[in-house]
Structures are given as structure tokens and as C-alpha cells.
Design a protein around this motif. Structure first.
Motif, PDB file in Angstrom:
ATOM      1  N   TYR A 194      48.300  54.006  57.324  1.00 46.67           N
ATOM      2  CA  TYR A 194      47.951  55.432  57.321  1.00 46.67           C
ATOM      3  C   TYR A 194      47.872  55.991  58.738  1.00 46.67           C
ATOM      4  O   TYR A 194      48.208  57.156  58.969  1.00 46.67           O
ATOM      5  N   GLU A 195      47.464  55.163  59.678  1.00 45.70           N
ATOM      6  CA  GLU A 195      47.338  55.617  61.058  1.00 45.70           C
ATOM      7  C   GLU A 195      48.697  55.958  61.670  1.00 45.70           C
ATOM      8  O   GLU A 195      48.763  56.676  62.680  1.00 45.70           O
ATOM      9  N   THR A 196      49.793  55.482  61.067  1.00 46.81           N
ATOM     10  CA  THR A 196      51.138  55.776  61.587  1.00 46.81           C
ATOM     11  C   THR A 196      51.772  56.982  60.895  1.00 46.81           C
ATOM     12  O   THR A 196      52.947  57.274  61.138  1.00 46.81           O
ATOM     13  N   ARG A 197      51.040  57.687  60.048  1.00 47.14           N
ATOM     14  CA  ARG A 197      51.601  58.800  59.283  1.00 47.14           C
ATOM     15  C   ARG A 197      52.193  59.858  60.217  1.00 47.14           C
ATOM     16  O   ARG A 197      51.621  60.170  61.267  1.00 47.14           O
ATOM     17  N   PRO A 198      53.318  60.444  59.843  1.00 54.15           N
ATOM     18  CA  PRO A 198      53.967  61.440  60.708  1.00 54.15           C
ATOM     19  C   PRO A 198      53.241  62.784  60.711  1.00 54.15           C
ATOM     20  O   PRO A 198      53.350  63.543  61.670  1.00 54.15           O
ATOM     21  N   ILE A 199      52.529  63.093  59.618  1.00 58.03           N
ATOM     22  CA  ILE A 199      51.823  64.378  59.524  1.00 58.03           C
ATOM     23  C   ILE A 199      50.335  64.096  59.689  1.00 58.03           C
ATOM     24  O   ILE A 199      49.638  63.737  58.732  1.00 58.03           O
ATOM     25  N   LYS A 200      49.826  64.215  60.895  1.00 60.58           N
ATOM     26  CA  LYS A 200      48.434  63.871  61.169  1.00 60.58           C
ATOM     27  C   LYS A 200      47.463  64.861  60.530  1.00 60.58           C
ATOM     28  O   LYS A 200      46.437  64.485  59.998  1.00 60.58           O
ATOM     29  N   ASN A 201      47.811  66.150  60.604  1.00 65.22           N
ATOM     30  CA  ASN A 201      46.951  67.179  60.027  1.00 65.22           C
ATOM     31  C   ASN A 201      47.610  67.710  58.759  1.00 65.22           C
ATOM     32  O   ASN A 201      48.385  68.669  58.800  1.00 65.22           O
ATOM     33  N   ASN A 202      47.280  67.085  57.639  1.00 64.67           N
ATOM     34  CA  ASN A 202      47.914  67.477  56.373  1.00 64.67           C
ATOM     35  C   ASN A 202      47.029  68.460  55.616  1.00 64.67           C
ATOM     36  O   ASN A 202      46.689  68.249  54.446  1.00 64.67           O
ATOM     37  N   MET A 203      46.647  69.538  56.276  1.00 64.73           N
ATOM     38  CA  MET A 203      45.799  70.540  55.648  1.00 64.73           C
ATOM     39  C   MET A 203      46.468  71.097  54.391  1.00 64.73           C
ATOM     40  O   MET A 203      47.665  71.359  54.379  1.00 64.73           O
ATOM     41  N   HIS A 204      45.695  71.247  53.332  1.00 62.06           N
ATOM     42  CA  HIS A 204      46.158  71.702  52.016  1.00 62.06           C
ATOM     43  C   HIS A 204      46.987  70.628  51.297  1.00 62.06           C
ATOM     44  O   HIS A 204      47.567  70.898  50.246  1.00 62.06           O
ATOM     45  N   VAL A 241      39.625  63.611  57.127  1.00 62.05           N
ATOM     46  CA  VAL A 241      40.600  63.094  56.163  1.00 62.05           C
ATOM     47  C   VAL A 241      39.930  62.639  54.873  1.00 62.05           C
ATOM     48  O   VAL A 241      40.613  62.342  53.889  1.00 62.05           O
ATOM     49  N   PHE A 242      38.586  62.577  54.845  1.00 61.14           N
ATOM     50  CA  PHE A 242      37.873  62.149  53.646  1.00 61.14           C
ATOM     51  C   PHE A 242      37.385  63.328  52.802  1.00 61.14           C
ATOM     52  O   PHE A 242      36.676  63.138  51.825  1.00 61.14           O
ATOM     53  N   ASN A 243      37.734  64.545  53.178  1.00 59.33           N
ATOM     54  CA  ASN A 243      37.205  65.725  52.486  1.00 59.33           C
ATOM     55  C   ASN A 243      38.114  66.252  51.383  1.00 59.33           C
ATOM     56  O   ASN A 243      37.823  67.291  50.803  1.00 59.33           O
ATOM     57  N   GLY A 244      39.215  65.562  51.072  1.00 58.33           N
ATOM     58  CA  GLY A 244      40.174  66.089  50.103  1.00 58.33           C
ATOM     59  C   GLY A 244      40.147  65.417  48.745  1.00 58.33           C
ATOM     60  O   GLY A 244      41.113  65.531  47.989  1.00 58.33           O
ATOM     61  N   TYR A 245      39.061  64.746  48.402  1.00 58.45           N
ATOM     62  CA  TYR A 245      39.007  63.991  47.147  1.00 58.45           C
ATOM     63  C   TYR A 245      38.850  64.920  45.944  1.00 58.45           C
ATOM     64  O   TYR A 245      37.954  65.754  45.915  1.00 58.45           O
ATOM     65  N   THR A 246      39.728  64.774  44.936  1.00 58.28           N
ATOM     66  CA  THR A 246      39.630  65.574  43.703  1.00 58.28           C
ATOM     67  C   THR A 246      39.936  64.726  42.458  1.00 58.28           C
ATOM     68  O   THR A 246      40.701  65.107  41.589  1.00 58.28           O
ATOM     69  N   GLN A 247      39.336  63.527  42.405  1.00 58.02           N
ATOM     70  CA  GLN A 247      39.400  62.667  41.202  1.00 58.02           C
ATOM     71  C   GLN A 247      40.823  62.321  40.758  1.00 58.02           C
ATOM     72  O   GLN A 247      41.149  62.442  39.574  1.00 58.02           O
ATOM     73  N   MET A 248      41.700  61.944  41.690  1.00 56.91           N
ATOM     74  CA  MET A 248      43.048  61.516  41.306  1.00 56.91           C
ATOM     75  C   MET A 248      42.964  60.539  40.137  1.00 56.91           C
ATOM     76  O   MET A 248      42.097  59.664  40.090  1.00 56.91           O
ATOM     77  N   VAL A 249      43.903  60.669  39.176  1.00 55.96           N
ATOM     78  CA  VAL A 249      43.845  59.837  37.977  1.00 55.96           C
ATOM     79  C   VAL A 249      45.200  59.213  37.664  1.00 55.96           C
ATOM     80  O   VAL A 249      46.244  59.842  37.841  1.00 55.96           O
ATOM     81  N   TYR A 250      45.150  57.951  37.240  1.00 58.71           N
ATOM     82  CA  TYR A 250      46.342  57.240  36.763  1.00 58.71           C
ATOM     83  C   TYR A 250      46.265  57.119  35.250  1.00 58.71           C
ATOM     84  O   TYR A 250      45.217  56.759  34.697  1.00 58.71           O
ATOM     85  N   LEU A 251      47.379  57.454  34.578  1.00 61.06           N
ATOM     86  CA  LEU A 251      47.451  57.373  33.127  1.00 61.06           C
ATOM     87  C   LEU A 251      48.587  56.468  32.694  1.00 61.06           C
ATOM     88  O   LEU A 251      49.634  56.419  33.335  1.00 61.06           O
ATOM     89  N   GLN A 252      48.362  55.780  31.600  1.00 63.75           N
ATOM     90  CA  GLN A 252      49.452  55.108  30.892  1.00 63.75           C
ATOM     91  C   GLN A 252      49.440  55.685  29.492  1.00 63.75           C
ATOM     92  O   GLN A 252      48.416  55.670  28.798  1.00 63.75           O
ATOM     93  N   ILE A 253      50.574  56.240  29.046  1.00 65.34           N
ATOM     94  CA  ILE A 253      50.605  56.947  27.772  1.00 65.34           C
ATOM     95  C   ILE A 253      51.692  56.369  26.860  1.00 65.34           C
ATOM     96  O   ILE A 253      52.618  55.702  27.310  1.00 65.34           O
ATOM     97  N   SER A 254      51.563  56.655  25.578  1.00 62.13           N
ATOM     98  CA  SER A 254      52.585  56.290  24.582  1.00 62.13           C
ATOM     99  C   SER A 254      52.435  57.220  23.398  1.00 62.13           C
ATOM    100  O   SER A 254      51.416  57.907  23.250  1.00 62.13           O
ATOM    101  N   LYS A 255      53.431  57.264  22.548  1.00 59.86           N
ATOM    102  CA  LYS A 255      53.388  58.173  21.412  1.00 59.86           C
ATOM    103  C   LYS A 255      52.227  57.837  20.491  1.00 59.86           C
ATOM    104  O   LYS A 255      51.803  56.670  20.412  1.00 59.86           O
ATOM    105  N   PRO A 256      51.678  58.830  19.802  1.00 56.42           N
ATOM    106  CA  PRO A 256      50.519  58.589  18.916  1.00 56.42           C
ATOM    107  C   PRO A 256      50.833  57.541  17.859  1.00 56.42           C
ATOM    108  O   PRO A 256      51.966  57.432  17.366  1.00 56.42           O
ATOM    109  N   GLU A 257      49.824  56.749  17.533  1.00 55.30           N
ATOM    110  CA  GLU A 257      49.987  55.746  16.481  1.00 55.30           C
ATOM    111  C   GLU A 257      49.966  56.430  15.136  1.00 55.30           C
ATOM    112  O   GLU A 257      49.220  57.377  14.902  1.00 55.30           O
TER     113      GLU A 257
END
Length: 449
Positions: free
Chosen positions: A149-159, A432-448
Motif C-alpha cells: 500500500y505504501e507504493t500506491r501511485p495515488i497517495k491522496n485518494n480523496m473521495h 487513510v483510516f477515515n474511509g471505512y463504510t462496511q465493505m461486504v463480500y457476498l457469495q450468491i446463487s439462485k433461490p432453492e
């Protein structure tokens, strides 16, 4: 939740697409370095009261009388307990499973969760499955990701994404090891760069209204050579793409080996239905906004229901929740009070009873009945729901925006400064720690059926 899934720590990234989710994983003991990282490193750790008392009495020569020694220890314990009761603002019984009590006891009011039975709503999956990785894997991932992360090209990724979500995207992509990655919404290209660090040779398809190269004229941006862009005049919305035709050009026929990342601020219920229709299984939503916040209808909002622990709210201005929200509003910028949470006729779901979409341009009123049916639909297709925890507690990161009472327990908890420092997190700018908004990972499939 994480530790009860599997106790094994992977030695090298592997693909979940190639391993059945029900396959057993044998226990692997962590090496000495990992064990040291995961050790209790609280800066406030002190010797036990009995040890202190024994040392003191041995100096007085009282240790020769066991009965007298025991009596004095008990007397000293009662004295200290009585002093705490007199001087504490709210003396409570402590339980290792009660973060609310521990926060109040140690004077951390406003830092940890005091929502009690409210807390964090969690989408229910069909079979109760969870992710394969553990908290130990996340710690090991942080150790590896910080120097990247320290090598990221965009240091100030505001928004754009901060550290927490950058780590989450990198970790999930590296763990799943998909055959191709799709992103809807790229902005300046930071998320594209993160995926490229996780999977150096994997093709990426990026859909974004404005091409990241346009931002190069004004400052840092990232354009990937192995990325197919549907951007600028070639932009196509995710729901309008003929995915079978597009993926066939990349030699992809198995849609279960595709990872889709959404950072486009669109109604997540709409995106979920579009992904299901296309046949995708693995999804990440970057901005999974909490109830009463955000510019679009999110999974977190949909799953905020009375029948789910952590769901359902009261709009009574004299309620305990109103008092707690008013208090927490003073601590955290993104916390919402009752006036912000509740709309006409005490509508608290979504954002004041609205199903927002398209960057707040569409604010459709929604009844609670519709909101409830949306949650039942999500449950019918949901195999896995996992919210990324914050990288570290607020006393370590000094973040002031999101309310930790409405977030999962951090990977590095408050008080573990030595681990925080050893992982290299102390080297990062606090912003850089102020942008947290509960990122979520989902695994989905068609209804049973």
C-alpha cells in the motif's frame, strides 16, 4: 465468526474456485513470528493483584504466616473493590464477552459498542455458511499488504478507497484467485491498481463513466495495460453488458470463477439482481452504507430488520436509542441521531424511508413492507455474507468518522499497539483510516426450490 470457520492458516494463496466449500482443512500451527504477533500486547497489562499484595507483604515479613497473609490479601481486595465502587461513574460486572461493559469500565465510553441489543445487523445466509479465512489470515494479510500500500501511485485518494477497503479488496481477490475481475466504478484507478497487486497477470474489465486517463492531466491516476475499459464514450452500464459475449472473448465460460467489484454508488439490490441474472457468484460492494446514511440503498440497510440481531430501530425521541445516538453523534462524524435516522411516519429504513439510487439523484419512497420483502429476497439467494472489519481500533488509527458501535470488531483491537506497530500500520497517515463504510463480500446463487 471468523475463527469458527476454519483454524488453518494458508501458507500460500489458493483458489476457492478449485476447492469445494465443504472440504475440510487440517489445522496448521502458526509459526513463532505469527504467534508473537497474535499475543496479547496491551500496553496497560499489569501484574495480578494477588502478586502485588504478596510481594508487598513479603517485604514486611508477613509471608511466614499463611493465614495472616491470606486474610490481608482478602482485606486488600475488598478495600480496592469498595474504592472502585465509590469512584467509578458506572461500576459494572466485567465479562470477557461483553465489550460494552469493558468499554465503560476502562473509561472508553464512545469508543466501543453501547447499542446493547442493537449493534451490528448481519444478513442471514441460506445455510449459515461463512468465509474460509480466519482472523489469523487477516493479520498475516495486513503484514504483507502494508508495504504494498505504501507504493500506491495515488497517495491522496480523496473521495476514493482508503486503507481498510483497499486491504479488503486485495485480500479477497488474492484469496479467491479468480480467472477474471470486473469492476464497476474506477474513479482514478486506485481500485484497479489494488486488484493488479493481488493478481498480477489476471485480466480486468473496468466499467466507469470517465476514463482514468483523463485524471492524469490533473494529477496521479492509474491506467492498467491488461485492463479492458468500457469508459468515456465507450461506457456501458453493468446491467446492460452482454456478459456472455464479453467474457467469451477472454476465454471465460465458468462465471463462478469471476469476481465482481462494485464501487459505483448504485442501488445494491438492483446490482445484486443484475449479477444474479448474469450468473455471477462472487461479489464485493465497497460502500455498504449503514441505515440512515449514504447515497444509495445498501445491503446493510436491507438486512436491518427487526427479526435480526442488531436490526430495527426506535424513532421515539425519549427512547434509550435516541439518547445513545445523541451521545455518539458527539464522538463520530458519520453517526446519525434520531432526527437524521427517521423520516415521515417514523420511517427509519433505507435513508429516512427512501430507497436511494444513482448518487442520490433518485430518492424513491419505500414502505416497510417492500423493505421487508427485499430482505427476504436477499436471504433466498445469499450463501455467504461477510463484512470486512476495520483494520484497527479507533484509539490506534485516530479515525473520527465511522461509529465503531456499528462495525465488526477490528482486526487489531484497541490496546494492541505493539501489534499495530509491528504490522507497520503506524507508518500510515491517519487520514487513510477515515474511509471505512462496511465493505461486504457476498457469495450468491439462485433461490432453492
Amino acid at each position: 465468526m471468523l475463527d469458527r470457520a476454519f483454524s488453518a492458516r494458508r501458507t500460500q494463496p489458493h483458489s476457492l474456485f478449485d476447492v469445494p466449500t465443504s472440504s475440510a482443512v487440517s489445522d496448521v500451527s502458526p509459526d513463532a513470528e505469527s504467534a508473537d504477533l497474535l499475543a496479547d500486547e496491551s500496553k496497560t497489562k499489569k501484574p495480578h493483584l494477588y502478586v502485588l499484595a504478596s510481594n508487598y507483604m513479603s517485604r514486611l515479613g508477613l509471608v511466614k504466616s499463611p493465614c495472616l497473609c491470606l486474610s490481608l490479601c482478602l482485606l486488600l481486595s475488598v478495600f480496592i473493590l469498595f474504592s472502585l465502587m465509590l469512584n467509578s461513574r458506572s461500576f459494572v460486572c466485567l465479562s470477557s464477552y461483553d465489550p460494552i461493559s469493558r468499554a465503560s469500565f476502562f473509561g472508553l465510553d464512545g469508543l466501543d459498542s453501547d447499542f446493547g441489543s442493537l449493534g451490528v445487523p448481519w444478513c442471514r445466509s441460506k445455510q449459515g455458511k461463512t468465509v474460509e479465512w480466519t482472523s489469523k489470515d487477516l493479520v498475516k494479510g495486513l503484514e504483507e499488504f502494508v508495504p504494498i500500500y505504501e507504493t500506491r501511485p495515488i497517495k491522496n485518494n480523496m473521495h476514493g478507497m482508503g486503507f481498510d477497503h483497499s486491504f479488503g479488496l486485495w485480500f479477497i481477490a488474492q484469496w479467491l484467485r479468480p480467472d477474471i475481475m470486473i469492476e464497476s466504478g474506477a474513479f482514478k484507478g486506485h481500485s484497479t491498481w489494488v486488484m493488479r497487486q493481488a493478481m498480477p497477470d489476471t485480466p480486468i474489465i473496468s466499467l466507469t463513466p470517465r476514463h482514468p486517463e483523463k485524471y492524469l492531466k490533473k494529477g496521479p491516476a492509474y491506467v492498467d495495460e491488461n485492463c479492458t475499459y468500457f469508459a468515456g464514450k465507450d461506457f456501458v452500464d453493468f446491467g446492460s453488458v452482454d456478459w456472455e459475449r464479453v467474457l467469451k472473448k477472454h476465454g471465460i465460460s465458468d462465471f463462478s470463477k469471476v469476481l465482481v467489484f462494485f464501487d459505483d454508488h448504485q442501488n445494491e439490490l438492483k446490482r445484486l439482481k443484475q449479477a444474479l441474472k448474469a450468473g455471477f457468484n462472487h461479489l464485493i460492494f465497497e460502500d455498504n452504507y449503514d441505515t440512515g446514511t449514504g447515497d444509495h440503498y445498501s445491503l446493510r440497510q436491507i438486512c436491518d430488520q427487526f427479526y435480526i440481531r442488531g436490526g430495527g430501530h426506535s424513532c421515539f425521541k425519549d427512547s434509550d436509542e435516541a439518547r445513545i445516538r445523541s451521545k455518539r453523534k458527539k464522538f463520530w462524524e458519520k453517526a446519525v441521531d434520531i432526527d437524521e435516522l427517521c423520516g415521515p411516519h417514523e420511517a427509519w429504513w433505507g435513508v429516512r424511508g427512501e430507497m436511494r439510487d444513482n448518487f442520490n439523484h433518485n430518492n424513491t419512497p419505500i414502505s416497510y413492507g417492500e423493505h421487508f420483502q427485499n430482505s427476504r429476497f436477499v436471504e433466498s439467494i445469499l450463501d455467504v455474507y461477510w463484512e470486512l472489519p476495520p483494520a484497527a481500533g479507533p484509539s490506534l488509527t485516530h479515525q473520527t468518522r465511522y461509529d465503531p458501535a456499528r462495525a465488526p470488531t477490528p482486526i487489531v483491537e484497541d490496546g494492541r499497539y505493539r501489534m499495530f506497530k509491528r504490522l507497520g500500520l503506524d507508518r500510515l497517515e491517519r487520514s487513510v483510516f477515515n474511509g471505512y463504510t462496511q465493505m461486504v463480500y457476498l457469495q450468491i446463487s439462485k433461490p432453492e426450490t
